[in-house]
Motif scaffolding. Sequence first.
Motif, mmCIF file in Angstrom:
data_model
loop_
_atom_site.group_PDB
_atom_site.id
_atom_site.type_symbol
_atom_site.label_atom_id
_atom_site.label_comp_id
_atom_site.label_asym_id
_atom_site.label_seq_id
_atom_site.Cartn_x
_atom_site.Cartn_y
_atom_site.Cartn_z
ATOM 1 N N VAL A 9 -8.242 -10.256 2.478
ATOM 2 C CA VAL A 9 -6.893 -9.691 2.477
ATOM 3 C C VAL A 9 -5.966 -10.751 1.892
ATOM 4 C CG1 VAL A 9 -4.999 -8.819 3.874
ATOM 5 C CG2 VAL A 9 -7.315 -8.267 4.508
ATOM 6 N N ASP A 10 -5.051 -10.301 1.038
ATOM 7 C CA ASP A 10 -4.042 -11.203 0.497
ATOM 8 C C ASP A 10 -2.709 -10.893 1.176
ATOM 9 O OD1 ASP A 10 -2.372 -12.768 -0.882
ATOM 10 O OD2 ASP A 10 -2.724 -11.861 -2.850
ATOM 11 N N ASN A 11 -2.138 -11.886 1.873
ATOM 12 C CA ASN A 11 -0.936 -11.633 2.667
ATOM 13 C C ASN A 11 0.356 -11.955 1.924
ATOM 14 O OD1 ASN A 11 -2.146 -10.685 4.970
ATOM 15 N ND2 ASN A 11 -2.566 -12.746 5.722
ATOM 16 N N LEU A 12 0.288 -12.102 0.618
ATOM 17 C CA LEU A 12 1.435 -12.611 -0.128
ATOM 18 C C LEU A 12 2.703 -11.800 0.104
ATOM 19 C CD1 LEU A 12 2.294 -14.709 -2.229
ATOM 20 C CD2 LEU A 12 1.753 -13.043 -3.984
ATOM 21 N N SER A 13 2.614 -10.494 -0.040
ATOM 22 C CA SER A 13 3.838 -9.690 0.046
ATOM 23 C C SER A 13 3.867 -8.865 1.322
ATOM 24 C CB SER A 13 3.926 -8.777 -1.180
ATOM 25 O OG SER A 13 2.796 -7.951 -1.213
ATOM 26 N N ARG A 14 3.138 -9.320 2.332
ATOM 27 C CA ARG A 14 3.058 -8.525 3.554
ATOM 28 C C ARG A 14 4.345 -8.665 4.352
ATOM 29 N NH1 ARG A 14 -2.462 -8.758 6.982
ATOM 30 N NH2 ARG A 14 -1.953 -7.313 8.659
ATOM 31 N N LYS A 15 4.891 -7.520 4.795
ATOM 32 C CA LYS A 15 6.165 -7.535 5.504
ATOM 33 C C LYS A 15 6.010 -8.056 6.931
ATOM 34 C CE LYS A 15 8.967 -5.202 2.570
ATOM 35 N NZ LYS A 15 8.145 -5.515 1.393
ATOM 36 N N MET A 16 4.925 -7.624 7.583
ATOM 37 C CA MET A 16 4.797 -7.973 8.991
ATOM 38 C C MET A 16 4.343 -9.421 9.145
ATOM 39 S SD MET A 16 1.595 -5.484 9.261
ATOM 40 C CE MET A 16 0.505 -5.952 10.555
ATOM 41 N N TYR B 136 -1.607 -10.257 -9.210
ATOM 42 C CA TYR B 136 -2.355 -9.704 -10.337
ATOM 43 C C TYR B 136 -1.832 -8.302 -10.622
ATOM 44 C CZ TYR B 136 -6.509 -9.050 -13.248
ATOM 45 O OH TYR B 136 -7.375 -8.852 -14.297
ATOM 46 N N ARG C 142 -5.681 -10.009 -5.742
ATOM 47 C CA ARG C 142 -4.530 -10.803 -5.328
ATOM 48 C C ARG C 142 -3.261 -10.067 -5.725
ATOM 49 N NH1 ARG C 142 -5.622 -17.223 -6.432
ATOM 50 N NH2 ARG C 142 -7.432 -17.394 -5.057
ATOM 51 N N LYS C 143 -2.249 -10.254 -4.909
ATOM 52 C CA LYS C 143 -1.064 -9.420 -5.103
ATOM 53 C C LYS C 143 -0.338 -9.725 -6.404
ATOM 54 C CE LYS C 143 -1.205 -6.775 -1.564
ATOM 55 N NZ LYS C 143 -1.231 -5.324 -1.654
#
Lengths: 322, 183, 405
Positions: free
Chosen positions: B59-66, B149, B146-147
């Motif tokens: 999982v890529d957490n780059l743009s994760r809100k939570m 990309y 990846r986010k």
Amino acid sequence: MQILTIVLQIAILLAIVLLHVAYATYFERKIIGHMQVRLGPMMVGYHGLLQPIADGIKSFFKEDIVPEQADRPLFLFAPVICLVTMLTSLAVIPFAKGWVLADINIGLLFIFAMSSLASYGVILAGWASNSKYTFLGGLRSMAQVISYELPLGLSLVGVMMLSGSLNLTTIVDSQGSSFSSMYLFPQLIGFFVFFVAMLAETNRVPFDLPEAETELVSGYITEYSGMRYALFFMAEYIGMMVMSSIGTICFLGGWNGPFEVPFFPPFWFILKVYGFLFLFIWIRATLPRYRYDQLMALGWKLLLPLALLNIFLTGLFKILVH
Amino acid sequence: MEPIGIAKELQKKFPDSISEITTHRGQVALMVERTPIVEMCRVLKTDYQMNHLNCLCGVDNLSRKMAHGERFEVVYQLYSIQNRVTLRLKAQVPESDPSIDSITCLWSGANWLERETYDFFGIVFNGHPNLQRILTAEGWEGYPLRKEYALRGDTEWKGFIELKEKARQLSKFDFYGAQVEQE
Amino acid sequence: MTETKTVDIPVQNGDEDRYQLKLGPQHPATHGVLRVDLDLDGETIVECDPKVGYLHRGFEKLAEHRTFAQNIVLTDRLDYIAAMSNNVGYCEAVEKLLAIEVPERAKFLRVMVCEMSRISSHLLWLATHALDIGAMTVFLYCFREREVLLELFAELCGARLTTTYTRLGGVRQDVTHSIMAKLDQFVEKFPSCIEEYETMIDTNRIWLKRTIGIGQLSAEKAVDLCLTGASLRGSGVDYDVRKHMPYAAYDKMEFEVPVGETGDTYARYRCRMEELRQSNYILRQCIDMMPPGPIVGNDAPDLVMPIKPGKQLEVDVHAGNALFNLIEDRNVFMEGDIYVATEVPKGELGFYFISDGLGRPYRMHIRSPSFLHIGALGTMGKGVMVADLIAIIGTLDVVLGECDR
């Protein structure tokens, strides 16, 4: 004049046999179609009757592709070897009393020689295509021919011993014309061995390893197209017919039948040959394929001893009778 | 045993490595450090009969809100066929050193799953027998999931350009190619 | 003097006996575009290295840019011979993530289409497996029955393969009397058809020789390789998602999970044949017990397609939410993650979702059984013959669309 007559006879024989080959494909497609809950060819002519001719024309006019990396002379020559050897063996087969091109004394041996030569065509095709699948197919074919030629030959030794001849006409004559005197009954083991080895010799299911489509794409004919592919196909069918003819002659009493058919003596012969062909097709619709090593095991461990046993028993029988 | 109980026991065994136990829609997930992941999986596999690896993914957490931890996560979904309990481990993998130990010593089936995660996220699995790209083509650049990309890039993939060039060269063997050559 | 061309046999690592063969991706027995790199010693396989990715379409990346409802059509293209099961699997997962209630009738319809697609997929498996081993007639027998099911799918939702039958909170179309009557007829007749296939191959000596002892896996090894479905149950592990984590209306169905013992190709074959019978039995129960009622839940989000297709890539929070008629006091897109598995014909199909409050999945991972089954091929294929490898590919029942995603 005599040569001209022979050439004419050969031409007639070839024409008739090739016509039969064409319609044997139709026969196979129709029967296997009905066995597999479908119809088979239906579109060309009444119930697809002209389909073999359409196929012939199509394959004749198709582009003949030779792979760039192939061994060109051998690649072009291989299907011809297959077809010619198969056609040559037709010369010694008696279709009825006196209906034979060359009534030679070593008829049976001649046919074996020719059918062994045909495997050169297969091996060369596999080699010359320079492709991995064809190469494996060629190798398989080589191994298969060696293992099954032996039981095939040995299974007929019993017949030779009973009739005392290699001449095919003599073999038929010595069986007599009655039903019970067919060599099928005294040579039951021999017939069984012959039948199985015959399937293997003609590369038919369940021994179609050299051209196993799901393993080797199409085996030794993978790279062939057009007319050369059709030549292999024809060779296979003529091979089936020749083998069926031998079976008919050696075990089923040749052209003898319950009654003489006027004007057309080979009637019973052809009927029996087609009976064999039907068996070929039936088996194709029923059985899965053997694995390579299982095929070898069957040939060497079961058929060869059985054929030898058959010879032994036949010899014992002959000694006891005399 | 209930999954939450297993999670609590596991936390006792690895007090420093488990930062959080969450439950969402009845599924228990553990936020864990990456270092003892093999040991943790081994304990779960042998002591709690968690013998079936459902799923392993990155999982890529780059743009994760939570709220989340490090940039990458590797998610291990484990299931016990005997006890019918399921547990999720979420190992944190930092962006500076995207690597984690391989669990192929426990499940040989994880081999391809880890290759896939490497292929898509660039997370290196230490001790993996054959860590190569698997689903993308040979010589692919970047890590597609990846986010950063982009879904649709502005240039063709270079392999495709090479392929087109090769097709152009081979077109002389084409049925029409010979004629085109002459013209 | 003409240039002589030689047939060159590649030699690897100085071992002159090895013959490298690249089976596929264009090959009649690889069920699509699987490629297996083989090192052969004669006909025996020394090294077996499956290569996948020829059908990779980037569904997981694509799904992150589409809404939950839009992604249903992607699942059709996963296991394209059992698209119904994938639809159901996807919707079950999303509904659990978003806590959407499904009405009873829709649950039964889902079970029904799942089992229909299981039968159709198993029939295709049997057909191709038998064809791989050389029995051609079974192939056409199986297609005869499969045709009936595909026609029923077409009548139910307008497509034979890419069905997109389910929707969030229910199913798209209700069954008609005509479909139920035809299905009833099929269920009545199907057991005799299974017997027909079995008479063709079940006791055939060549079939037994080609399947018994081939590709044998112990229970531990099968679990170790993460196999699922009939490939795992053939080794004697009783793991069926329908029993272990019941979804849809499977908890109300009465059926058995066939489990093999020996773990070879024949055991897996027997398992799947029994599953055909069990599926047929479930279909019978579905027909008898089908409850009346709505097919889409009242509180299910209203499914509206995006207004302008070109704009879907720039969907922001508001546009994403606009796809659903939100019910006042409920936050449809709750944050959180979930893994939901369903039993598709190939094995366990799992969806791992992360939702971060937008209308799209933040991350969607598809745990596809075929991917892991092909992964196991490298282990199972070592030391067997080429013909056995073909049988093993057949018995693992792989679909490359699902494997490559």
